[in-house]
Design a protein around this motif. Structure first.
Motif, PDB file in Angstrom:
ATOM      1  N   THR A 136      -6.721  -3.995  -1.905  1.00  0.00           N
ATOM      2  CA  THR A 136      -5.745  -3.165  -1.058  1.00  0.00           C
ATOM      3  C   THR A 136      -4.605  -2.710  -1.988  1.00  0.00           C
ATOM      4  OG1 THR A 136      -4.278  -5.006  -0.572  1.00  0.00           O
ATOM      5  CG2 THR A 136      -6.057  -4.392   1.155  1.00  0.00           C
ATOM      6  N   ASN A 137      -4.029  -1.521  -1.311  1.00  0.00           N
ATOM      7  CA  ASN A 137      -2.782  -0.971  -2.223  1.00  0.00           C
ATOM      8  C   ASN A 137      -1.590  -0.467  -1.179  1.00  0.00           C
ATOM      9  OD1 ASN A 137      -3.641  -0.423  -5.092  1.00  0.00           O
ATOM     10  ND2 ASN A 137      -5.469   0.311  -3.638  1.00  0.00           N
ATOM     11  N   TYR A 138      -0.377  -0.753  -1.455  1.00  0.00           N
ATOM     12  CA  TYR A 138       0.633  -0.513  -0.521  1.00  0.00           C
ATOM     13  C   TYR A 138       1.922   0.047  -1.259  1.00  0.00           C
ATOM     14  CZ  TYR A 138      -1.543  -3.992   2.246  1.00  0.00           C
ATOM     15  OH  TYR A 138      -2.504  -4.578   2.946  1.00  0.00           O
ATOM     16  N   PRO A 139       2.736   1.220  -0.786  1.00  0.00           N
ATOM     17  CA  PRO A 139       3.558   1.682  -1.568  1.00  0.00           C
ATOM     18  C   PRO A 139       4.862   0.491  -1.220  1.00  0.00           C
ATOM     19  CG  PRO A 139       3.450   2.690   0.768  1.00  0.00           C
ATOM     20  CD  PRO A 139       2.171   1.865   0.300  1.00  0.00           C
ATOM     21  N   ASP A 140       6.036   0.693  -2.124  1.00  0.00           N
ATOM     22  CA  ASP A 140       6.959  -0.241  -1.914  1.00  0.00           C
ATOM     23  C   ASP A 140       7.652  -0.262  -0.573  1.00  0.00           C
ATOM     24  OD1 ASP A 140       8.137  -0.022  -5.421  1.00  0.00           O
ATOM     25  OD2 ASP A 140       6.398  -1.375  -4.596  1.00  0.00           O
ATOM     26  N   GLN A 195       3.379  10.300   9.226  1.00  0.00           N
ATOM     27  CA  GLN A 195       4.171  11.546   9.028  1.00  0.00           C
ATOM     28  C   GLN A 195       5.354  11.744  10.097  1.00  0.00           C
ATOM     29  OE1 GLN A 195       1.451  14.954   8.798  1.00  0.00           O
ATOM     30  NE2 GLN A 195       3.132  16.406   7.539  1.00  0.00           N
ATOM     31  N   VAL A 196       6.425  12.126   9.543  1.00  0.00           N
ATOM     32  CA  VAL A 196       7.623  12.548  10.586  1.00  0.00           C
ATOM     33  C   VAL A 196       7.420  14.119  10.607  1.00  0.00           C
ATOM     34  CG1 VAL A 196      10.036  12.486  10.787  1.00  0.00           C
ATOM     35  CG2 VAL A 196       8.454  10.326  10.065  1.00  0.00           C
ATOM     36  N   PRO A 197       7.669  14.502  11.792  1.00  0.00           N
ATOM     37  CA  PRO A 197       7.862  16.247  11.744  1.00  0.00           C
ATOM     38  C   PRO A 197       9.004  16.804  10.725  1.00  0.00           C
ATOM     39  CG  PRO A 197       7.915  15.238  14.078  1.00  0.00           C
ATOM     40  CD  PRO A 197       8.001  14.114  12.999  1.00  0.00           C
ATOM     41  N   GLY A 198       8.483  17.844  10.085  1.00  0.00           N
ATOM     42  CA  GLY A 198       9.209  18.397   9.073  1.00  0.00           C
ATOM     43  C   GLY A 198       9.274  17.811   7.744  1.00  0.00           C
ATOM     44  N   LYS A 199       8.430  16.614   7.507  1.00  0.00           N
ATOM     45  CA  LYS A 199       8.624  15.946   6.359  1.00  0.00           C
ATOM     46  C   LYS A 199       6.941  15.659   5.950  1.00  0.00           C
ATOM     47  CE  LYS A 199      12.570  13.046   6.779  1.00  0.00           C
ATOM     48  NZ  LYS A 199      13.237  11.823   6.680  1.00  0.00           N
ATOM     49  N   GLY A 200       6.899  15.420   4.637  1.00  0.00           N
ATOM     50  CA  GLY A 200       5.417  15.442   4.119  1.00  0.00           C
ATOM     51  C   GLY A 200       4.900  14.114   4.558  1.00  0.00           C
ATOM     52  N   ARG A 201       3.708  13.860   4.485  1.00  0.00           N
ATOM     53  CA  ARG A 201       2.800  12.865   4.770  1.00  0.00           C
ATOM     54  C   ARG A 201       2.769  11.711   3.987  1.00  0.00           C
ATOM     55  NH1 ARG A 201      -2.983  14.870   5.809  1.00  0.00           N
ATOM     56  NH2 ARG A 201      -2.993  15.116   3.491  1.00  0.00           N
ATOM     57  N   GLU A 202       3.084  10.614   4.203  1.00  0.00           N
ATOM     58  CA  GLU A 202       3.451   9.260   3.442  1.00  0.00           C
ATOM     59  C   GLU A 202       1.942   8.396   3.754  1.00  0.00           C
ATOM     60  OE1 GLU A 202       6.515   6.661   4.372  1.00  0.00           O
ATOM     61  OE2 GLU A 202       6.673   5.808   2.652  1.00  0.00           O
ATOM     62  N   GLU A 203       1.490   7.887   2.418  1.00  0.00           N
ATOM     63  CA  GLU A 203       0.352   7.141   2.414  1.00  0.00           C
ATOM     64  C   GLU A 203       1.024   5.694   2.528  1.00  0.00           C
ATOM     65  OE1 GLU A 203      -2.161   7.339  -0.967  1.00  0.00           O
ATOM     66  OE2 GLU A 203      -3.790   6.617   0.068  1.00  0.00           O
ATOM     67  N   VAL A 204       0.603   4.778   3.497  1.00  0.00           N
ATOM     68  CA  VAL A 204       1.311   3.536   3.706  1.00  0.00           C
ATOM     69  C   VAL A 204       0.146   2.419   3.301  1.00  0.00           C
ATOM     70  CG1 VAL A 204       2.975   4.369   5.310  1.00  0.00           C
ATOM     71  CG2 VAL A 204       0.675   3.229   6.061  1.00  0.00           C
ATOM     72  N   CYS A 253     -10.401   3.805  -5.256  1.00  0.00           N
ATOM     73  CA  CYS A 253      -9.549   3.727  -4.006  1.00  0.00           C
ATOM     74  C   CYS A 253      -8.272   3.344  -4.359  1.00  0.00           C
ATOM     75  CB  CYS A 253     -10.199   2.843  -3.111  1.00  0.00           C
ATOM     76  SG  CYS A 253      -9.374   2.924  -1.398  1.00  0.00           S
ATOM     77  N   SER A 254      -7.193   4.066  -4.298  1.00  0.00           N
ATOM     78  CA  SER A 254      -5.775   3.679  -4.821  1.00  0.00           C
ATOM     79  C   SER A 254      -4.863   4.751  -4.068  1.00  0.00           C
ATOM     80  CB  SER A 254      -5.502   3.715  -6.270  1.00  0.00           C
ATOM     81  OG  SER A 254      -5.946   5.184  -6.518  1.00  0.00           O
ATOM     82  N   LEU A 255      -3.457   4.363  -3.995  1.00  0.00           N
ATOM     83  CA  LEU A 255      -2.366   5.240  -3.416  1.00  0.00           C
ATOM     84  C   LEU A 255      -2.986   6.572  -4.136  1.00  0.00           C
ATOM     85  CD1 LEU A 255       0.472   3.154  -3.434  1.00  0.00           C
ATOM     86  CD2 LEU A 255      -1.131   3.650  -1.527  1.00  0.00           C
ATOM     87  N   GLY A 256      -2.821   7.694  -3.384  1.00  0.00           N
ATOM     88  CA  GLY A 256      -3.226   9.156  -3.879  1.00  0.00           C
ATOM     89  C   GLY A 256      -4.678   9.628  -3.715  1.00  0.00           C
ATOM     90  N   SER A 257      -5.585   8.605  -3.404  1.00  0.00           N
ATOM     91  CA  SER A 257      -6.876   9.153  -3.410  1.00  0.00           C
ATOM     92  C   SER A 257      -7.092  10.236  -2.321  1.00  0.00           C
ATOM     93  CB  SER A 257      -7.765   7.905  -3.056  1.00  0.00           C
ATOM     94  OG  SER A 257      -7.925   6.923  -3.756  1.00  0.00           O
ATOM     95  N   HIS A 258      -8.389  10.825  -2.538  1.00  0.00           N
ATOM     96  CA  HIS A 258      -8.525  12.044  -1.697  1.00  0.00           C
ATOM     97  C   HIS A 258      -9.255  11.519  -0.202  1.00  0.00           C
ATOM     98  CE1 HIS A 258     -10.055  15.867  -0.077  1.00  0.00           C
ATOM     99  NE2 HIS A 258     -11.526  15.277  -0.387  1.00  0.00           N
ATOM    100  N   TYR A 259      -8.937  12.049   0.708  1.00  0.00           N
ATOM    101  CA  TYR A 259      -9.772  11.877   1.997  1.00  0.00           C
ATOM    102  C   TYR A 259     -10.348  12.977   2.731  1.00  0.00           C
ATOM    103  CZ  TYR A 259      -7.572   7.180   1.386  1.00  0.00           C
ATOM    104  OH  TYR A 259      -7.194   6.004   0.770  1.00  0.00           O
ATOM    105  N   THR A 260     -11.429  12.750   3.087  1.00  0.00           N
ATOM    106  CA  THR A 260     -12.315  14.010   3.709  1.00  0.00           C
ATOM    107  C   THR A 260     -11.977  13.801   5.299  1.00  0.00           C
ATOM    108  OG1 THR A 260     -13.797  14.206   1.851  1.00  0.00           O
ATOM    109  CG2 THR A 260     -14.262  15.015   4.266  1.00  0.00           C
ATOM    110  N   HIS A 261     -12.051  12.658   5.827  1.00  0.00           N
ATOM    111  CA  HIS A 261     -12.058  12.613   7.312  1.00  0.00           C
ATOM    112  C   HIS A 261     -10.588  11.869   7.808  1.00  0.00           C
ATOM    113  CE1 HIS A 261     -16.344  13.516   6.973  1.00  0.00           C
ATOM    114  NE2 HIS A 261     -16.409  12.537   6.122  1.00  0.00           N
ATOM    115  N   TRP A 262     -10.246  12.514   8.785  1.00  0.00           N
ATOM    116  CA  TRP A 262      -8.995  12.105   9.450  1.00  0.00           C
ATOM    117  C   TRP A 262      -9.132  11.767  10.861  1.00  0.00           C
ATOM    118  CZ3 TRP A 262      -4.635  11.457   6.433  1.00  0.00           C
ATOM    119  CH2 TRP A 262      -4.808  11.828   5.028  1.00  0.00           C
TER     120      TRP A 262
END
Length: 125
Positions: A59-63, A41-50, A106-115
């Protein structure tokens, strides 16, 4: 209680590499199903899953990072990794690991409880 602790961030020049680590406490990689992921995450932008990885090692990755980033895990150490190669200035961000115990999928967009608390990566041109 599940806790995630990241490390390995830092400053690097474009084209360089970094490896992030995320130690997981309170949940075993060996005996349980799960989904784990890395986000940025960059300040002022949304969180991006990598990247995501499940117990089977799928495993899964965005382009945006495919072919440059590799997610992996060490079951014995209960540790998640993110190897980042060919870094670009646009990869600069705070990087977080996340875990979802007992995840059925488990895929891009999955929900996560712990960070985790995050580790900063800065790539200069």
């Amino acid at each position: 209680q599940v806790q995630l602790v990241e490390s390995g961030g830092g400053s690097v020049q474009a084209g360089g590499s970094l490896r992030l680590s995320c130690v997981v406490f309170g949940y075993s990689f060996i005996y349980s199903s799960y989904c784990m992921g890395w986000f940025r995450q960059v300040p002022g932008k949304g969180r991006e899953e990598v990247a995501t990885i499940n117990r089977n090692g799928d495993t899964n990755y965005p382009d945006s990072v495919k072919g440059r980033f590799t997610i992996s895990k060490d079951n014995a150490k209960n540790t998640l990794y993110l190897q980042m190669n060919s870094l670009k200035p646009e990869d600069t961000a705070m990087y977080y690991c996340a875990a979802e115990p007992w995840a059925a999928t488990c895929s891009l967009g999955s929900h996560y409880t712990h960070w985790g608390q995050g580790t900063q990566v800065t790539v200069s041109s």
